[in-house]
Scaffold this motif. Structure first.
Motif, PDB file in Angstrom:
ATOM      1  N   HIS A 225     -82.883 104.557  -0.686  1.00 48.83           N
ATOM      2  CA  HIS A 225     -82.066 104.458  -1.772  1.00 48.83           C
ATOM      3  C   HIS A 225     -81.494 105.885  -1.999  1.00 48.83           C
ATOM      4  CE1 HIS A 225     -84.379 105.560  -5.293  1.00 48.83           C
ATOM      5  NE2 HIS A 225     -85.508 105.149  -4.602  1.00 48.83           N
ATOM      6  N   ILE A 263     -75.757 100.403  10.653  1.00 48.20           N
ATOM      7  CA  ILE A 263     -77.024 100.829  10.201  1.00 48.20           C
ATOM      8  C   ILE A 263     -77.688 101.315  11.462  1.00 48.20           C
ATOM      9  CG2 ILE A 263     -79.272 100.422   9.010  1.00 48.20           C
ATOM     10  CD1 ILE A 263     -77.709  98.362   7.213  1.00 48.20           C
ATOM     11  N   SER A 300     -78.847  95.906   3.966  1.00 49.48           N
ATOM     12  CA  SER A 300     -78.680  97.049   2.836  1.00 49.48           C
ATOM     13  C   SER A 300     -77.934  96.139   1.682  1.00 49.48           C
ATOM     14  CB  SER A 300     -77.879  98.054   3.312  1.00 49.48           C
ATOM     15  OG  SER A 300     -76.557  97.661   3.692  1.00 49.48           O
ATOM     16  N   SER A 313     -79.118 101.007  -0.983  1.00 49.79           N
ATOM     17  CA  SER A 313     -80.475 100.542  -0.764  1.00 49.79           C
ATOM     18  C   SER A 313     -80.679 100.080   0.396  1.00 49.79           C
ATOM     19  CB  SER A 313     -81.333  99.994  -1.732  1.00 49.79           C
ATOM     20  OG  SER A 313     -80.538  98.484  -2.083  1.00 49.79           O
ATOM     21  N   LEU A 314     -81.873  99.977   1.126  1.00 49.93           N
ATOM     22  CA  LEU A 314     -82.268  99.594   2.539  1.00 49.93           C
ATOM     23  C   LEU A 314     -83.442  99.494   2.709  1.00 49.93           C
ATOM     24  CD1 LEU A 314     -81.309  99.035   5.460  1.00 49.93           C
ATOM     25  CD2 LEU A 314     -81.226 101.247   6.044  1.00 49.93           C
ATOM     26  N   SER A 354     -83.392 106.524   6.144  1.00 52.43           N
ATOM     27  CA  SER A 354     -82.403 107.487   5.267  1.00 52.43           C
ATOM     28  C   SER A 354     -81.015 107.666   5.989  1.00 52.43           C
ATOM     29  CB  SER A 354     -82.866 108.654   4.695  1.00 52.43           C
ATOM     30  OG  SER A 354     -83.995 108.356   3.727  1.00 52.43           O
ATOM     31  N   LEU A 357     -79.203 104.280   6.301  1.00 50.70           N
ATOM     32  CA  LEU A 357     -78.494 104.060   5.092  1.00 50.70           C
ATOM     33  C   LEU A 357     -77.160 104.906   5.128  1.00 50.70           C
ATOM     34  CD1 LEU A 357     -78.198 102.431   2.377  1.00 50.70           C
ATOM     35  CD2 LEU A 357     -80.133 104.066   1.200  1.00 50.70           C
ATOM     36  N   ASN A 360     -74.469 103.751   7.190  1.00 51.66           N
ATOM     37  CA  ASN A 360     -73.933 102.450   6.477  1.00 51.66           C
ATOM     38  C   ASN A 360     -72.884 102.803   5.331  1.00 51.66           C
ATOM     39  OD1 ASN A 360     -75.446  99.326   4.662  1.00 51.66           O
ATOM     40  ND2 ASN A 360     -73.871  99.754   6.445  1.00 51.66           N
TER      41      ASN A 360
END
Length: 392
Positions: A225, A263, A300, A313-314, A354, A357, A360
């Motif tokens: 996150h 992602i 996410s 966040s994922l 990370s 994310l 994304n």
């Protein structure tokens, strides 16, 4: 020099200059990245030990994403991908995130599961209880298959038994829940499943069929996150539009499929660069995207904070390892792990998540502003022009 993920003038260098800059930024000795140049990398002879019917090797562009801070550590991230703009997009999102401390990530225990399918069980409900009554015996037998894993603190953690109605009858499914430590774990759990299948079938009063791991690694999760400053993203309107785009992916499977593919652009690229099983990771991710209601949705989440910034966040399964398989046999994979400064599989999972994310975030920001094609097609046209030049 102190380790940094932001080497000076990295983007403007030649490939050789970037290798030198990355080597110094990671605090590695000269020549540490030679394997990624093709010199001393994967040869047909070494490839012959990895798969069957080898005729050669296939090169994939390897780039380095910069600017990443993950759990307060500066990380240069190797990414193997043929798709333009992926490395640049991840680096750009990481630059925005680092202003707020970068990405914060965590993992659950490195647990994988194998399934043993038992057929022709006359009393599946009672058989399930007979198997569970032998839990300690079965766990000990599983551990006996891999004393080395046990010596490193891993081993069987639980036995789970389920009855599963199918169109050809009710089957008994027994799961071996195994802590695989720093391995991806497929070989370890498959070996245990094959060894325990006869005894489990005997307890159940049936015959064993499938004895193999599940790639739905829902007990081996990685989470990341970050909070991104609204001004850096382009202002309050951009934040609101990114949240709206994320909300659509949560609600609509047609959008979710493309959202999650973005992602995986980041996740798969790092997994491939480090010699991990990209297909297993992708299968686990997409199965995790199916909610309790059976509907496919976003992996996410995008939310606006009380201060108007963007919280992202994922969470997804992340079955990766740093020992065994291609992570050891492929020289470039070893160099990639060395570049990242990875010390265990959990840390690798946290970095990979990370990066997914970040990818994304970059995609949704582009969609909420100038559109996805502007940066993508600039690089795509460059590659097409290069191909036409080579052909002329």
């Amino acid at each position: 020099m102190a380790r940094t993920s932001r080497p000076t003038d990295f983007r403007h260098g030649t490939p050789a200059e970037r290798r030198d800059l990355a080597t110094r930024a990671a605090g590695l000795p000269d020549g540490a990245l030679t394997a990624v140049t093709g010199e001393g990398g994967l040869t047909p002879e070494r490839a012959e030990t990895m798969i069957e019917n080898v005729v050669g090797v296939l090169g994939v562009p390897l780039g380095i994403a910069t600017n990443f801070i993950v759990n307060d550590l500066e990380v240069l991230v190797p990414m193997a991908t043929e798709e333009p703009s992926v490395v640049a997009a991840a680096s750009h999102a990481a630059r925005i995130a680092r202003a707020s401390g970068g990405f914060h990530a965590s993992t659950s225990a490195p647990v994988m599961q194998a399934q043993i399918q038992v057929l022709d069980v006359p009393d599946p409900q009672a058989a399930r209880l007979r198997v569970l009554a032998a839990r300690e015996e079965l766990m000990a037998a599983g551990d006996a298959q891999d004393p080395s894993l046990v010596s490193f603190g891993g081993g069987v953690r639980d036995i789970v038994a389920r009855t599963v109605p199918t169109r050809v009858g009710t089957h008994l499914l027994v799961h071996l829940v195994v802590d695989v430590r720093d391995a991806m774990g497929a070989n370890a759990v498959n070996t245990m499943a094959e060894a325990l299948a006869p005894r489990i079938a005997e307890l159940a009063g049936g015959r064993p069929l499938l004895r193999i791991l599940t790639n739905k690694a829902d007990q081996r999760l990685a989470r990341a996150h970050a909070v991104l400053d609204a001004t850096e993203l382009g202002g309050p309107r951009v934040v609101r539009d990114m949240v709206a785009a994320g909300a659509l992916a949560e609600a609509d499977p047609y959008r979710a499929a493309t959202h999650n593919k973005g992602i995986m652009n980041g996740i798969t690229a790092v997994a491939l660069a480090t010699g991990n099983d990209t297909r297993a990771i992708e299968a686990g991710a997409h199965s995790h995207a199916v909610g309790p209601d059976g509907r496919y949705g976003s992996l996410s989440h995008f939310e606006e904070t009380a201060d108007g910034d963007l919280a992202v966040s994922l969470e997804l399964p992340m079955a990766v390892g740093i020992i065994g398989g291609a992570t050891k046999t492929h020289p470039s994979a070893g160099a990639a792990l060395q570049l990242m400064g990875i010390t265990d599989a959990a840390q690798l999972a946290e970095v990979i998540t990370s990066v997914g994310l970040a990818q994304n975030v970059a995609a949704l920001r582009a969609l909420a502003t100038e559109g996805i094609q502007r940066g993508h097609m600039t690089l795509h046209r460059r590659s097409v022009a290069s191909a036409q030049s080579d052909a002329s």
